[in-house]
Design a protein around this motif. Structure first.
Motif, PDB file in Angstrom:
ATOM      1  N   ARG A   1      -5.496   5.423   4.769  1.00  0.00           N
ATOM      2  CA  ARG A   1      -4.202   6.552   5.023  1.00  0.00           C
ATOM      3  C   ARG A   1      -3.400   6.375   5.996  1.00  0.00           C
ATOM      4  NH1 ARG A   1      -8.709  10.272   3.108  1.00  0.00           N
ATOM      5  NH2 ARG A   1      -8.342  10.879   1.258  1.00  0.00           N
ATOM      6  N   ASP A   2      -3.895   5.948   7.156  1.00  0.00           N
ATOM      7  CA  ASP A   2      -2.905   5.664   8.134  1.00  0.00           C
ATOM      8  C   ASP A   2      -1.893   4.651   8.119  1.00  0.00           C
ATOM      9  OD1 ASP A   2      -4.201   7.866   9.340  1.00  0.00           O
ATOM     10  OD2 ASP A   2      -5.118   6.944  10.879  1.00  0.00           O
ATOM     11  N   THR A   3      -2.554   3.508   7.548  1.00  0.00           N
ATOM     12  CA  THR A   3      -1.582   2.473   7.426  1.00  0.00           C
ATOM     13  C   THR A   3      -0.644   2.438   6.258  1.00  0.00           C
ATOM     14  OG1 THR A   3      -3.285   1.343   6.439  1.00  0.00           O
ATOM     15  CG2 THR A   3      -3.133   0.808   8.489  1.00  0.00           C
ATOM     16  N   LEU A   4      -1.065   3.135   5.209  1.00  0.00           N
ATOM     17  CA  LEU A   4      -0.030   3.517   4.260  1.00  0.00           C
ATOM     18  C   LEU A   4       1.081   4.447   4.763  1.00  0.00           C
ATOM     19  CD1 LEU A   4      -2.271   4.095   0.947  1.00  0.00           C
ATOM     20  CD2 LEU A   4      -0.908   2.152   1.583  1.00  0.00           C
ATOM     21  N   GLN A   5       0.757   5.532   5.473  1.00  0.00           N
ATOM     22  CA  GLN A   5       1.944   6.248   5.927  1.00  0.00           C
ATOM     23  C   GLN A   5       2.668   5.280   7.147  1.00  0.00           C
ATOM     24  OE1 GLN A   5       0.201   9.323   8.525  1.00  0.00           O
ATOM     25  NE2 GLN A   5       2.137  10.592   8.277  1.00  0.00           N
ATOM     26  N   LEU A   6       1.961   4.449   7.813  1.00  0.00           N
ATOM     27  CA  LEU A   6       2.665   3.711   8.850  1.00  0.00           C
ATOM     28  C   LEU A   6       3.664   2.670   8.046  1.00  0.00           C
ATOM     29  CD1 LEU A   6       3.239   2.635  11.815  1.00  0.00           C
ATOM     30  CD2 LEU A   6       0.986   1.084  11.330  1.00  0.00           C
ATOM     31  N   ALA A   7       3.060   2.029   6.796  1.00  0.00           N
ATOM     32  CA  ALA A   7       3.989   1.234   6.089  1.00  0.00           C
ATOM     33  C   ALA A   7       5.272   1.884   5.507  1.00  0.00           C
ATOM     34  CB  ALA A   7       3.314   0.738   4.895  1.00  0.00           C
ATOM     35  N   ALA A   8       5.108   3.315   5.084  1.00  0.00           N
ATOM     36  CA  ALA A   8       6.320   3.882   4.600  1.00  0.00           C
ATOM     37  C   ALA A   8       7.124   4.129   5.696  1.00  0.00           C
ATOM     38  CB  ALA A   8       5.807   5.407   4.024  1.00  0.00           C
ATOM     39  N   SER A   9       6.777   4.337   6.812  1.00  0.00           N
ATOM     40  CA  SER A   9       7.544   4.785   8.066  1.00  0.00           C
ATOM     41  C   SER A   9       8.215   3.603   8.412  1.00  0.00           C
ATOM     42  CB  SER A   9       6.761   5.298   9.226  1.00  0.00           C
ATOM     43  OG  SER A   9       6.094   4.249  10.016  1.00  0.00           O
ATOM     44  N   GLN A  10       8.046   2.232   8.288  1.00  0.00           N
ATOM     45  CA  GLN A  10       8.396   0.993   8.249  1.00  0.00           C
ATOM     46  C   GLN A  10       9.396   0.643   7.075  1.00  0.00           C
ATOM     47  OE1 GLN A  10       5.741  -1.809   9.838  1.00  0.00           O
ATOM     48  NE2 GLN A  10       4.941  -0.324  11.538  1.00  0.00           N
ATOM     49  N   ASP A  11       9.568   1.556   6.274  1.00  0.00           N
ATOM     50  CA  ASP A  11      10.696   1.265   5.301  1.00  0.00           C
ATOM     51  C   ASP A  11       9.800   0.121   4.051  1.00  0.00           C
ATOM     52  OD1 ASP A  11      12.495   3.014   6.278  1.00  0.00           O
ATOM     53  OD2 ASP A  11      13.302   1.452   7.438  1.00  0.00           O
ATOM     54  N   TRP A  12       8.730   0.059   3.872  1.00  0.00           N
ATOM     55  CA  TRP A  12       8.386  -0.650   2.750  1.00  0.00           C
ATOM     56  C   TRP A  12       8.047   0.503   1.625  1.00  0.00           C
ATOM     57  CZ3 TRP A  12       7.226  -5.669   2.617  1.00  0.00           C
ATOM     58  CH2 TRP A  12       7.249  -6.447   3.487  1.00  0.00           C
ATOM     59  N   ASP A  13       8.447  -0.190   0.322  1.00  0.00           N
ATOM     60  CA  ASP A  13       8.609   0.804  -0.763  1.00  0.00           C
ATOM     61  C   ASP A  13       7.132   0.834  -1.666  1.00  0.00           C
ATOM     62  OD1 ASP A  13      11.350   1.379   0.081  1.00  0.00           O
ATOM     63  OD2 ASP A  13      11.983  -0.359  -1.325  1.00  0.00           O
ATOM     64  N   ARG A  14       6.721  -0.175  -1.564  1.00  0.00           N
ATOM     65  CA  ARG A  14       5.364  -0.223  -2.574  1.00  0.00           C
ATOM     66  C   ARG A  14       4.211  -1.093  -1.854  1.00  0.00           C
ATOM     67  NH1 ARG A  14       9.537  -3.123  -4.180  1.00  0.00           N
ATOM     68  NH2 ARG A  14      10.654  -1.389  -5.314  1.00  0.00           N
ATOM     69  N   VAL A  15       3.122  -0.597  -2.416  1.00  0.00           N
ATOM     70  CA  VAL A  15       1.957  -1.576  -2.023  1.00  0.00           C
ATOM     71  C   VAL A  15       1.148  -1.816  -3.071  1.00  0.00           C
ATOM     72  CG1 VAL A  15       0.758   0.674  -1.169  1.00  0.00           C
ATOM     73  CG2 VAL A  15       0.160  -1.572  -0.271  1.00  0.00           C
ATOM     74  N   MET A  16       0.456  -3.003  -3.110  1.00  0.00           N
ATOM     75  CA  MET A  16      -0.545  -3.106  -4.259  1.00  0.00           C
ATOM     76  C   MET A  16      -1.924  -3.614  -3.566  1.00  0.00           C
ATOM     77  SD  MET A  16       0.696  -6.825  -5.659  1.00  0.00           S
ATOM     78  CE  MET A  16      -0.640  -7.053  -6.857  1.00  0.00           C
ATOM     79  N   LEU A  17      -2.844  -3.766  -4.479  1.00  0.00           N
ATOM     80  CA  LEU A  17      -3.999  -4.240  -4.237  1.00  0.00           C
ATOM     81  C   LEU A  17      -4.767  -4.850  -5.224  1.00  0.00           C
ATOM     82  CD1 LEU A  17      -6.381  -2.013  -4.580  1.00  0.00           C
ATOM     83  CD2 LEU A  17      -5.501  -1.109  -2.683  1.00  0.00           C
ATOM     84  N   VAL A  18      -5.837  -5.530  -5.068  1.00  0.00           N
ATOM     85  CA  VAL A  18      -6.936  -5.760  -6.028  1.00  0.00           C
ATOM     86  C   VAL A  18      -8.417  -4.976  -5.680  1.00  0.00           C
ATOM     87  CG1 VAL A  18      -8.166  -7.734  -7.120  1.00  0.00           C
ATOM     88  CG2 VAL A  18      -5.695  -8.147  -6.605  1.00  0.00           C
ATOM     89  N   GLY A  19      -8.704  -4.023  -6.469  1.00  0.00           N
ATOM     90  CA  GLY A  19      -9.821  -3.435  -6.237  1.00  0.00           C
ATOM     91  C   GLY A  19     -10.202  -2.422  -7.169  1.00  0.00           C
TER      92      GLY A  19
END
Length: 168
Positions: A95-113
């Motif tokens: 949760r914390d890093t997804l919020q951080l990624a959004a604040s750094q202007d990343w639009d999308r994230v993916m994973l294999v899980g």
């Protein structure tokens, strides 16, 4: 309870040992690792969690990738020491890093899980995104950090060739 901070060069060996402990032997043979080979991670998003005594309890890393003409983050690995599992630390890291990624202007994230696990963080199957084989397509998941960020994104996930964007 845990202090989250950016992973530093001093953390690398300890983090790698944690990943080795938490994942099966041969983890680096997975297709997601081919996307990471010789590609710098997104250093500003890589986090470690330490307890009050400074003992490493968990870690998470992110890597940039391309999907067709779109850029994305590839989340993983994320690991929590076996003696600390069940305390919600992985959820805090995610949760914390997804919020951080959004604040750094990343639009999308993916994973294999596992979809049932990652659905609680907002991840859903990416039906038109193809990871290198032998990845099970049911395990290719994504989350939009900006509304509509996955709309129209399709194709093969390929190694990052772009500049900067927080990549070390």
């Amino acid at each position: 309870m845990y202090n989250l901070s950016v992973e530093t060069a001093q953390d690398v060996y300890e983090v790698e040992a944690l990943f080795d402990l938490c994942f099966a032997p041969g983890r680096e043979a997975l297709s997601s690792y081919r996307l990471r080979d010789d590609v710098p991670s997104v250093a500003t998003l890589n986090q470690v969690a330490r307890d009050a005594a400074g003992i490493l309890a968990g870690a998470i890393r992110f890597w940039p990738v391309h999907i067709g003409a779109a850029d994305a983050l590839l989340l993983g690995p994320v690991a929590v020491h076996p003696t600390r599992q069940g305390e919600g630390l992985a959820a805090q890291l995610i949760r914390d890093t997804l919020q951080l990624a959004a604040s750094q202007d990343w639009d999308r994230v993916m994973l294999v899980g596992d979809a049932p696990y990652y659905a609680r963080f907002g991840f859903a199957r990416l039906e038109h995104v193809v990871m290198p084989p032998p990845t099970n397509p049911e395990r290719v998941l994504g989350q939009a950090l900006v509304a509509g960020a996955w709309d129209g994104v399709a194709g093969e996930v390929t190694r990052w060739t772009g500049p900067g964007r927080g990549v070390d």
